[in-house]
Design a protein around this motif. Structure first.
Motif, PDB file in Angstrom:
ATOM      1  N   LYS A 121      -4.046   3.402  -1.740  1.00 26.53           N
ATOM      2  CA  LYS A 121      -4.142   2.612  -2.964  1.00 26.53           C
ATOM      3  C   LYS A 121      -3.001   1.600  -3.041  1.00 26.53           C
ATOM      4  CE  LYS A 121      -6.891   5.091  -6.361  1.00 26.53           C
ATOM      5  NZ  LYS A 121      -6.952   5.566  -7.752  1.00 26.53           N
ATOM      6  N   LYS A 122      -3.174   0.617  -3.939  1.00 22.99           N
ATOM      7  CA  LYS A 122      -2.150  -0.402  -4.121  1.00 22.99           C
ATOM      8  C   LYS A 122      -0.846   0.225  -4.619  1.00 22.99           C
ATOM      9  CE  LYS A 122      -4.500  -4.148  -3.081  1.00 22.99           C
ATOM     10  NZ  LYS A 122      -4.141  -4.988  -1.925  1.00 22.99           N
ATOM     11  N   THR A 159       0.813  -1.215   0.000  1.00 22.94           N
ATOM     12  CA  THR A 159       0.000   0.000   0.000  1.00 22.94           C
ATOM     13  C   THR A 159       0.852   1.272   0.000  1.00 22.94           C
ATOM     14  OG1 THR A 159      -1.708  -1.187   1.253  1.00 22.94           O
ATOM     15  CG2 THR A 159      -1.831   1.216   1.265  1.00 22.94           C
ATOM     16  N   MET A 172      -8.682   1.401  -6.553  1.00 23.28           N
ATOM     17  CA  MET A 172      -7.455   0.928  -5.903  1.00 23.28           C
ATOM     18  C   MET A 172      -6.210   1.051  -6.781  1.00 23.28           C
ATOM     19  SD  MET A 172      -8.148   0.149  -2.815  1.00 23.28           S
ATOM     20  CE  MET A 172      -6.669  -0.719  -2.324  1.00 23.28           C
TER      21      MET A 172
END
Length: 412
Positions: free
Chosen positions: A376-377, A44, A368
């Protein structure tokens, strides 16, 4: 696992709030932080900002990005990455004067690919597809849609879905599977198109949906393939099984397919090399995003999507590779960004937005993926040293990638 990237020359596509799509004038704006840092924990994005504001931070891995750019990985929303063999001879045939349609009429094109795929084992097909997926990840793709459509039998379409699911399990990128059994009319149904449509509706869609192998339903809505009535029947069946519509439309002819996509709340309408004012009007106010595929136009020598008209009308736009053996044998998203600028007259800001945040929207993952946003990823591209982000489309023949981070881990 934690990664601190420091001394970033330009940190691109930075969003304080979780914007999931940009349209019209907003596409001209690409948020950038100069001399920045980015902190990743586990998978993340947790923090970013100016280097002068970076407090003493511990991280397991520290990357010095002096002179380099950092941006979210590309989101390729339209590919046919799973296929067997190639169609090199058809490439030569086109050079010698045959059209894409001429080749298809004599059993080439999609039917050629289907024959090769049907005669290839699942494991062999998986191996070649996995190599392609590794290749595109190394070129910066961190989320990808993969279609079926080269099976054209129930067994082979499901074989393709099995392979896509294996890729989804074995690789860290976000993979979204699409059922495109309505890609062409198989040879055995050439005099019974309705029979093949019935097979799709009554057998292939229910099986794919039952096993949750597909998320999207797609149709090649085009003259000589599937007309509006055919497309509507297939979309209705897909929606009934909770598959989200996407449509191949307006590649060679414009005859109302865009409006049909909007009617069924298609997530995207893809190709649009042929575009009329009615198509643009019907897209306004819809949830459907247009997707341009400039490498297909380049390879086939057909018109480029009028992305300028779409954006100037206040609409969003995504761009994708259309990676496939017949009309776009490349999964290079940086080349797509360059082509969008050079041939479609998008600005670098518009093209990067179209290839990141809007590409993520076109496969339903922009909550994401697709931007630098806390929470977010952590799917990140670190470029080689370059003057600024305008250099990405300008130096279109170079490999700009230094490192790719997927889910917070450096991809090796």
């Amino acid at each position: 696992m934690s990664i601190l990237i420091k001394n970033i020359k330009q940190l691109l596509q930075v969003r304080e709030t979780n914007v999931t799509i940009v349209a019209g004038e907003d596409m001209k704006h690409l948020p950038v932080i100069e001399d920045a840092y980015l902190l990743i924990e586990h998978d993340t994005i947790v923090e970013y900002g100016l280097m002068r504001d970076l407090y003493e931070t511990e991280a397991e891995t520290i990357i010095d990005a002096t002179g380099k750019l950092v941006l979210p990985t590309w989101c390729d929303s339209h590919t046919h990455l799973v296929y067997a063999g190639d169609r090199t001879q058809e490439f030569v045939d086109r050079i010698n004067g045959l059209s894409y349609e001429d080749i298809a009429k004599r059993g080439g094109g999609i039917l050629n690919s289907a024959k090769q795929l049907q005669n290839t084992s699942e494991d062999a097909l998986y191996d070649t597809s996995a190599k392609r997926l590794i290749e595109v990840i190394k070129m910066g793709t961190g989320a990808i849609e993969i279609k079926t459509g080269y099976g054209l039998t129930k067994a082979s379409e499901l074989k393709m879905l099995n392979i896509i699911q294996r890729l989804k399990k074995d690789f860290p990128v976000k993979v979204k599977p699409t059922l495109l059994a309505a890609h062409a009319i198989p040879e055995e149904f050439k005099n019974d198109k309705n029979g093949y449509i019935e097979l799709i509706i009554n057998d292939i869609i229910p099986e794919a949906a039952k096993n949750k192998q597909a998320e999207f339903i797609d149709v090649f809505c085009e003259e000589g393939y599937f007309d509006l009535d055919d497309t509507e029947r297939i979309l209705q069946a897909g929606v009934a099984h909770r598959l989200i519509p996407k449509i191949h439309v307006n590649q060679f002819n414009a005859f109302g397919g865009v409006g049909l996509g909007v009617k069924y709340k298609a997530l995207s309408v893809d190709h649009l090399e042929e575009l009329n004012p009615e198509d643009i009007e019907v897209l306004k106010g819809s949830v459907t995003i247009p997707v341009a595929l400039p490498l297909c136009s380049y390879f086939l020598g057909i018109p480029y999507t009028d992305g300028r008209a779409l954006i100037d009308a206040g609409l969003p736009l995504a761009i994708a590779t259309d990676y496939n053996p017949g009309s776009s044998p490349s999964g290079n998203m940086n080349q797509v960004v360059a082509a969008a600028c050079i041939k479609m007259k998008l600005t670098p800001e518009e093209a990067i937005n179209a290839a990141t945040i809007n590409g993520a929207y076109a496969i339903g993952v922009s909550n994401m993926y697709g931007s630098i946003c806390r929470g977010k990823k952590a799917n990140i591209i670190i470029t080689n040293e370059m003057p600024n982000y305008h250099h990405l489309p300008y130096a279109f023949g170079r490999n700009h990638i230094d490192q790719v981070i997927i889910n917070g881990k450096i991809f090796e």
